[in-house]
Design an enzyme around this catalytic site. Structure first.
Site, PDB file in Angstrom:
ATOM      1  N   TYR A   1      -5.332  -8.556   0.506  1.00  0.00           N
ATOM      2  CA  TYR A   1      -6.846  -8.341  -0.008  1.00  0.00           C
ATOM      3  C   TYR A   1      -7.155  -6.796   0.753  1.00  0.00           C
ATOM      4  CZ  TYR A   1     -11.860  -9.215  -0.685  1.00  0.00           C
ATOM      5  OH  TYR A   1     -13.162  -8.973  -0.912  1.00  0.00           O
ATOM      6  N   CYS A   2      -7.203  -6.699   2.044  1.00  0.00           N
ATOM      7  CA  CYS A   2      -7.737  -5.361   2.626  1.00  0.00           C
ATOM      8  C   CYS A   2      -6.753  -4.262   2.018  1.00  0.00           C
ATOM      9  CB  CYS A   2      -7.677  -5.614   3.904  1.00  0.00           C
ATOM     10  SG  CYS A   2      -8.919  -6.619   4.673  1.00  0.00           S
ATOM     11  N   VAL A   3      -5.422  -4.532   1.741  1.00  0.00           N
ATOM     12  CA  VAL A   3      -4.454  -3.445   1.159  1.00  0.00           C
ATOM     13  C   VAL A   3      -5.189  -2.926  -0.012  1.00  0.00           C
ATOM     14  CG1 VAL A   3      -2.175  -3.043   0.366  1.00  0.00           C
ATOM     15  CG2 VAL A   3      -2.605  -4.173   2.287  1.00  0.00           C
TER      16      VAL A   3
END
Length: 336
Positions: A82-84
């Protein structure tokens, strides 16, 4: 996108503390994104994580592109897709380059290497970071923030903020999102304007890397205080003692393939505290192993979204601040 395990979405009334924070987030980040709003059950935590992120990634010294690369590299290290995706998108909005193209630039690739090494205390690049002493609090702070956020997101959110997860549809969605957030990304930001959201607090010794930047030091001191308050509320002292010991012994490695190490650490606790200890230890050191059963067991003894978010926040920040102790301030006499 729904937030896993939270039973209700807190109502945000006009003029409330939460509304004040969300207004800042919308204006300066570009939207009310879930890695922030998942903290809404505890508004002080929402304020704290926003302050820590804003004063480092958004308003701290150093090029935003390089800080987004660090956020992405740390997220890759922590297996947080998700954060990538989110920060590959922000990088695209900041620079016009996606992560793979940015890595080809010699002025940016060292930041990815540094971010990827932040859980390897013996890595030589940590002793010779690619940023100056003046920039160090913002870059170290960005890494620490994302070691925290990655854990929260891994447990509470899905695999991507985008509606598509592969192929051309994902590429199109990412470029559209980068365009949407681009205005906020590139808007100038004055350091320190978020600090008054929380009361003053002392800067803990393990966060002294922030001290050269008054705004970052204030943000992390105040965030650390509300996280500690949240942990005291949500987790019994016996549990926090066990987690603190495990985190202090940890050297950044991935844990064993089974959870035996965790079960051995909590064997001395009663049933309720075992559920709390299991959730807290796994959140800190192996967040991808936190299952619905583990969350449900915790909530059967410690009911309420506020207690769940508080327990996760304290555990996540315990690991993140430990990682921060491995990140070296460069010699002020040198500049990359």
């Amino acid at each position: 996108m729904s937030i896993r395990y939270l039973k209700s979405h807190p109502h945000v009334s006009r003029g409330s503390f939460s509304e004040k924070i969300l207004t800042q987030i919308r204006r300066e980040f570009g939207a009310e994104v879930e890695p922030f709003t998942l903290h809404l059950p505890v508004p002080e935590l929402l304020a704290g994580v926003w302050m820590a992120c804003r004063e480092t990634l958004l308003a701290g010294n150093g090029v935003r592109d390089a800080k987004e690369i660090i956020a992405t590299a740390v997220s890759m290290l922590n297996q947080c897709p998700y954060c990538v995706d989110a920060h590959s998108m922000m990088l695209l909005g900041a620079s016009g380059d996606d992560f793979s193209r940015a890595l080809q630039k010699p002025e940016l690739s060292p930041f990815a290497a540094w971010g990827a090494a932040t859980r390897t205390p013996s890595s030589p690049i940590l002793a010779t970071p690619p940023f100056s002493a003046d920039e160090a609090p913002a870059f170290i702070g960005t890494a620490v923030v994302f070691h925290y956020i990655n854990r929260m997101v891994t447990i509470l959110l899905g695999t991507s903020p985008l509606p598509f997860t592969k192929g051309l549809p994902k590429m199109v969605a990412m470029r559209m999102a980068a365009w949407f957030f681009g205005k906020a990304v590139n808007r100038p930001k004055q350091p320190g304007t978020s600090i008054d959201l929380l009361p003053e607090a002392p800067l803990p010794e393990d966060l002294l890397w922030a001290k050269p930047s008054p705004s970052i030091a204030e943000a992390f001191a105040r965030f650390a205080q509300v996280v500690e308050n949240a942990g005291t509320l949500a987790l019994p002292q016996e549990v926090r003692t066990i987690v603190n010991h495990a985190v202090q012994e940890w050297q950044g490695n991935d844990q064993e393939l089974d959870n035996r190490w965790c079960e051995e650490a909590i064997a001395c606790l009663d049933d309720a505290n075992k559920c709390a200890g299991r959730l807290a230890l796994l959140t800190a050191l192996a967040p991808w192993r936190v299952s619905e059963t583990i969350v449900r067991d915790f909530s059967s003894y410690f009911a309420g979204d506020n207690l769940l978010v508080s327990a996760l926040a304290w555990s996540s920040f315990s690991a993140a601040r430990k990682i921060g102790t491995w990140l070296t301030l460069p010699d002020p006499a040198t500049r990359p």
